[in-house]
Design a protein around this motif. Structure first.
Motif, PDB file in Angstrom:
ATOM      1  N   LYS A 268      27.830  61.594 -52.557  1.00  0.00           N
ATOM      2  CA  LYS A 268      28.033  62.899 -53.191  1.00  0.00           C
ATOM      3  C   LYS A 268      27.362  62.981 -54.565  1.00  0.00           C
ATOM      4  O   LYS A 268      26.737  63.995 -54.910  1.00  0.00           O
ATOM      5  N   GLU A 269      27.460  61.887 -55.350  1.00  0.00           N
ATOM      6  CA  GLU A 269      26.865  61.886 -56.696  1.00  0.00           C
ATOM      7  C   GLU A 269      25.345  61.995 -56.625  1.00  0.00           C
ATOM      8  O   GLU A 269      24.710  62.622 -57.473  1.00  0.00           O
ATOM      9  N   HIS A 270      24.751  61.378 -55.597  1.00  0.00           N
ATOM     10  CA  HIS A 270      23.307  61.460 -55.418  1.00  0.00           C
ATOM     11  C   HIS A 270      22.890  62.864 -54.979  1.00  0.00           C
ATOM     12  O   HIS A 270      21.817  63.344 -55.336  1.00  0.00           O
ATOM     13  N   MET A 271      23.764  63.520 -54.196  1.00  0.00           N
ATOM     14  CA  MET A 271      23.469  64.891 -53.763  1.00  0.00           C
ATOM     15  C   MET A 271      23.318  65.818 -54.971  1.00  0.00           C
ATOM     16  O   MET A 271      22.447  66.690 -54.989  1.00  0.00           O
ATOM     17  N   CYS A 272      24.186  65.635 -55.965  1.00  0.00           N
ATOM     18  CA  CYS A 272      24.121  66.486 -57.173  1.00  0.00           C
ATOM     19  C   CYS A 272      22.766  66.358 -57.847  1.00  0.00           C
ATOM     20  O   CYS A 272      22.150  67.366 -58.237  1.00  0.00           O
ATOM     21  N   VAL A 273      22.271  65.117 -57.977  1.00  0.00           N
ATOM     22  CA  VAL A 273      20.963  64.897 -58.588  1.00  0.00           C
ATOM     23  C   VAL A 273      19.864  65.530 -57.737  1.00  0.00           C
ATOM     24  O   VAL A 273      18.927  66.152 -58.256  1.00  0.00           O
ATOM     25  N   LEU A 274      19.995  65.405 -56.412  1.00  0.00           N
ATOM     26  CA  LEU A 274      18.994  65.967 -55.503  1.00  0.00           C
ATOM     27  C   LEU A 274      18.920  67.488 -55.638  1.00  0.00           C
ATOM     28  O   LEU A 274      17.824  68.073 -55.609  1.00  0.00           O
ATOM     29  N   VAL A 275      20.061  68.141 -55.800  1.00  0.00           N
ATOM     30  CA  VAL A 275      20.070  69.604 -55.961  1.00  0.00           C
ATOM     31  C   VAL A 275      19.423  69.994 -57.289  1.00  0.00           C
ATOM     32  O   VAL A 275      18.662  70.967 -57.365  1.00  0.00           O
ATOM     33  N   TYR A 276      19.710  69.233 -58.349  1.00  0.00           N
ATOM     34  CA  TYR A 276      19.000  69.464 -59.614  1.00  0.00           C
ATOM     35  C   TYR A 276      17.489  69.328 -59.401  1.00  0.00           C
ATOM     36  O   TYR A 276      16.697  70.122 -59.918  1.00  0.00           O
ATOM     37  N   LEU A 277      17.101  68.315 -58.639  1.00  0.00           N
ATOM     38  CA  LEU A 277      15.678  68.034 -58.421  1.00  0.00           C
ATOM     39  C   LEU A 277      14.976  69.189 -57.715  1.00  0.00           C
ATOM     40  O   LEU A 277      13.906  69.632 -58.151  1.00  0.00           O
ATOM     41  N   VAL A 278      15.563  69.700 -56.623  1.00  0.00           N
ATOM     42  CA  VAL A 278      14.888  70.804 -55.918  1.00  0.00           C
ATOM     43  C   VAL A 278      14.891  72.072 -56.763  1.00  0.00           C
ATOM     44  O   VAL A 278      13.973  72.899 -56.657  1.00  0.00           O
ATOM     45  N   THR A 279      15.903  72.218 -57.638  1.00  0.00           N
ATOM     46  CA  THR A 279      15.917  73.359 -58.566  1.00  0.00           C
ATOM     47  C   THR A 279      14.755  73.249 -59.554  1.00  0.00           C
ATOM     48  O   THR A 279      14.087  74.245 -59.867  1.00  0.00           O
ATOM     49  N   VAL A 280      14.488  72.035 -60.039  1.00  0.00           N
ATOM     50  CA  VAL A 280      13.351  71.804 -60.934  1.00  0.00           C
ATOM     51  C   VAL A 280      12.040  72.098 -60.211  1.00  0.00           C
ATOM     52  O   VAL A 280      11.133  72.742 -60.768  1.00  0.00           O
ATOM     53  N   MET A 281      11.920  71.645 -58.952  1.00  0.00           N
ATOM     54  CA  MET A 281      10.706  71.898 -58.173  1.00  0.00           C
ATOM     55  C   MET A 281      10.453  73.399 -58.046  1.00  0.00           C
ATOM     56  O   MET A 281       9.325  73.881 -58.210  1.00  0.00           O
ATOM     57  N   HIS A 282      11.522  74.147 -57.760  1.00  0.00           N
ATOM     58  CA  HIS A 282      11.388  75.601 -57.627  1.00  0.00           C
ATOM     59  C   HIS A 282      10.989  76.246 -58.955  1.00  0.00           C
ATOM     60  O   HIS A 282      10.080  77.083 -59.009  1.00  0.00           O
ATOM     61  N   SER A 283      11.671  75.858 -60.022  1.00  0.00           N
ATOM     62  CA  SER A 283      11.394  76.452 -61.345  1.00  0.00           C
ATOM     63  C   SER A 283       9.962  76.182 -61.785  1.00  0.00           C
ATOM     64  O   SER A 283       9.301  77.050 -62.352  1.00  0.00           O
ATOM     65  N   MET A 284       9.469  74.970 -61.511  1.00  0.00           N
ATOM     66  CA  MET A 284       8.095  74.623 -61.887  1.00  0.00           C
ATOM     67  C   MET A 284       7.090  75.467 -61.105  1.00  0.00           C
ATOM     68  O   MET A 284       6.159  76.029 -61.672  1.00  0.00           O
ATOM     69  N   GLN A 285       7.295  75.590 -59.783  1.00  0.00           N
ATOM     70  CA  GLN A 285       6.363  76.377 -58.972  1.00  0.00           C
ATOM     71  C   GLN A 285       6.387  77.852 -59.358  1.00  0.00           C
ATOM     72  O   GLN A 285       5.355  78.517 -59.370  1.00  0.00           O
ATOM     73  N   ALA A 286       7.589  78.365 -59.681  1.00  0.00           N
ATOM     74  CA  ALA A 286       7.725  79.783 -60.002  1.00  0.00           C
ATOM     75  C   ALA A 286       7.263  80.104 -61.417  1.00  0.00           C
ATOM     76  O   ALA A 286       7.018  81.270 -61.742  1.00  0.00           O
ATOM     77  N   GLY A 287       7.145  79.073 -62.258  1.00  0.00           N
ATOM     78  CA  GLY A 287       6.728  79.316 -63.636  1.00  0.00           C
ATOM     79  C   GLY A 287       7.887  79.594 -64.572  1.00  0.00           C
ATOM     80  O   GLY A 287       7.712  80.222 -65.615  1.00  0.00           O
ATOM     81  N   TYR A 288       9.102  79.135 -64.209  1.00  0.00           N
ATOM     82  CA  TYR A 288      10.255  79.227 -65.118  1.00  0.00           C
ATOM     83  C   TYR A 288      10.398  77.858 -65.794  1.00  0.00           C
ATOM     84  O   TYR A 288      11.285  77.068 -65.470  1.00  0.00           O
ATOM     85  N   LEU A 289       9.521  77.603 -66.758  1.00  0.00           N
ATOM     86  CA  LEU A 289       9.403  76.233 -67.248  1.00  0.00           C
ATOM     87  C   LEU A 289      10.556  75.813 -68.158  1.00  0.00           C
ATOM     88  O   LEU A 289      10.906  74.641 -68.217  1.00  0.00           O
TER      89      LEU A 289
END
Length: 595
Positions: A268-289
């Motif tokens: 579960k603790e690793h899942m939290c980090v993974l969700v942060y990670l995909v959120t970062v991937m999305h923000s970077m691609q969208a230009g919400y730096l």
């Protein structure tokens, strides 16, 4: 850590008081803040002094191997203890085989890990939890080696075995994993089907939420691989809500009755980090730096806490991927010196794990290539991108590298044969090599940039309008800003100042929102000249002041970056990353051509 030391005594018949005392001390030292691993190891080693029964001896070897593997860099001693545990009792050998195969992979000894797992799989069919877990591990190994056929076969076996032993949860985990091995075009109907199955499944609440997180992570990453930043938003929002729900549930509230259901695809603790990670991937691609920076900080803080008690290889992988994305953000926002230091940090992480380096060497050279572009070292940029192309088999990364290498050739202006050869391979109008919406839009932009430099303005406008249409459809803000400012430049050259202004003003607004320092510099220079041509003296003065401020910021950052000893990384193109850096005498000669 897979197992808590204190719980291991439960499988040892009639444990002696000395054994329980030593285990208690070992667990106390392991969970201290900070952990006292040396004392934990001493307590476990002391068990052997009592000449314990074979079962206790085997389990102690497993415990020592696990502690040394998860908490120290003494991989050889960990390996020795795990190898001694494997020939022993059934409740020990499968866990030892699982850990030892992880250790082999970390040391790049995949050929040693595979037969070990195959043998353990053959003899574990009466132990559902370990049989499912070992099948999953072997499938992961084949995936890393790009042997997707073998990986799919194993996941199919795992799904069928889970059905036979009555574990719908583990069966769905394997079916979700099968989605990972499918081509992008085949995934969407399967995602819809899997989504319906997961939502309709009535089971343990924790397992259901875990499955939903798994499914939604796959869905989000497939959208991001396809460059569909706007389309992914509803799925990403569901994923973020789901991880909030699962973080409020307690693992021990409802224990599964079926041993096969004890399988977890990720803690579960690793899942939290993974969700942060995909959120970062999305923000970077969208230009919400700025949002990407915020979630990167949260994820890295969480990783730091987790790594105090668990040195699982996946945590280092998460850390490297987070750094790779935030480095790209830093280069856009004009923080090259920080980006370079973070590139060096990735190098250090890769030095600690041969497997990590093998999986991320191409990305490292790509990041260095992007850094070289930002400091105007075009020869080094070409060398870095060429090295990255040599090391990757990933189609989306290949297309990203080729697109950036084409931009280098366009800037150099004298590499026509190489440039046209590259452009043929990423032709957005005909047989584009990947399904990524974002990369195809970027390929149109590169064509527009080339046409602009060649003075073919009508052709450039066609390509850039295509980029704008695609980037607006999926909220690709950086591409939108770059296309608008380049169109504005074309209209300015053609003498159409009003139309130029209509392009440059929104480009500047969007670049400020991202924020994209290079586009702001370019836009402010154009606004200065435009307002002067239109007779807007006050606006021209304000734009000139803005341009001067951006120039100074970029200049200072350029000097800081090129003065760092890590700047010498731009010359590294082969073999493992260098461990030591020589200090620079001063900024490089590329400084003169920066502005």
């Amino acid at each position: 850590m897979v197992v808590v030391i204190g719980k291991m005594a439960s499988n040892v018949e009639a444990p002696e008081s000395w054994y329980l005392a030593l285990l208690g001390f070992a667990e106390h030292f392991r969970t201290s803040s900070p952990p006292k691993i040396r004392l934990c190891v001493h307590c476990l080693q002391a068990v052997f002094q009592f000449k314990p029964p074979q079962r206790v001896e085997a389990r102690t070897h497993l415990q020592l191997g696990s502690v040394l593997y998860h908490h120290t860099k003494n991989s050889e001693l960990a390996r020795s203890h795990l190898e001694k545990a494997i020939p022993q009792f059934e409740d020990v050998k499968f866990e030892a085989a699982s850990l030892l195969s992880e250790l082999y992979c970390q040391q790049n000894l995949v050929d040693s890990a595979k037969p070990l797992l195959r043998k353990a799989i053959q003899i574990s069919q009466q132990t559902p939890y370990w049989h499912c877990r070992l099948l999953f591990q072997l499938a992961q190994l084949h995936t890393l080696e790009k042997d997707l056929v073998s990986a799919c076969d194993l996941l199919g076996v795992g799904a069928e075995y889970a059905r036979v032993v009555g574990s719908e949860y583990t069966r769905y985990c394997n079916l979700d994993l099968l989605l990972m091995e499918r081509k992008l075009g085949e995934v969407h109907p399967l995602l819809t089907l899997c989504g319906t199955i997961v939502e309709n499944w009535q089971g343990n609440p924790i397992q259901k939420e875990s499955l939903r997180v798994f499914f939604l992570v796959l869905q989000v990453t497939h959208y991001l691989d396809a460059g569909q930043v706007k389309s992914v938003k509803p799925c990403l929002k569901q994923l973020q809500q789901c991880i909030q729900t699962i973080s409020t549930l307690h693992d021990d509230e409802i224990l599964p009755s079926n041993p096969a259901d004890l399988f977890h695809w990720l803690p579960k603790e690793h899942m939290c980090v993974l969700v942060y990670l995909v959120t970062v991937m999305h923000s970077m691609q969208a230009g919400y730096l700025e949002k990407a920076q915020k979630y990167t900080d949260k994820a890295l803080m969480q990783l730091e806490k987790l790594k105090m008690l668990d040195s699982s290889p996946i945590l280092s992988t998460f850390q490297v991927i987070l750094l790779e994305h935030i480095i790209m953000c830093r280069l856009v926002t004009g923080h090259k010196a920080t980006a370079l230091q973070e590139i060096s940090q990735v190098c250090q992480l890769c030095q600690q794990s041969p497997r990590l380096f093998t999986n991320h060497a191409a990305q490292l050279h790509t990041l260095l290539g992007l850094y070289c572009i930002s400091v105007n070292c075009m020869d080094n940029a070409e060398a870095q991108f060429t090295a990255a192309l040599r090391l990757t088999t990933h189609q989306e990364l290949w297309a990203f590298i080729v697109t950036n290498l084409a931009s280098v050739y366009i800037r150099e202006g004298n590499r026509h044969q190489e440039l046209y050869s590259l452009l043929e391979r990423i032709n957005p109008d005909h047989n584009f090599p990947v399904s990524s919406h974002c990369l195809r839009a970027a390929a149109f932009y590169i064509r527009g940039l080339l046409s602009f430099f060649q003075g073919r303005y009508n052709e450039a406008k066609r390509f850039l309008r295509e980029t704008l249409k695609m980037s607006n459809a999926e909220d690709l803000n950086r591409l939108t800003a770059c296309s608008l400012v380049l169109l504005g430049h074309i209209f300015y050259v053609l003498g159409n100042h009003r139309e130029s202004n209509n392009m440059v003003v929104p480009a500047m607004q969007l670049a400020s929102k991202i924020p994209d320092m290079s586009v702001q510099l370019w836009s402010s220079a154009l606004l200065k000249d435009l307002n002067k041509a239109l007779g807007n003296t006050i606006d021209a003065h304000e734009a000139a002041q803005m341009h001067q401020n951006f120039s100074q910021q970029l200049l200072q950052d350029h000097i800081a970056a090129c003065s760092l000893p890590e700047h010498n990384l731009i010359s590294w193109t082969d073999g493992p990353p260098p461990g030591q850096f020589q200090a620079q005498n001063g900024p490089t000669s590329s400084l003169a051509s920066l502005l």
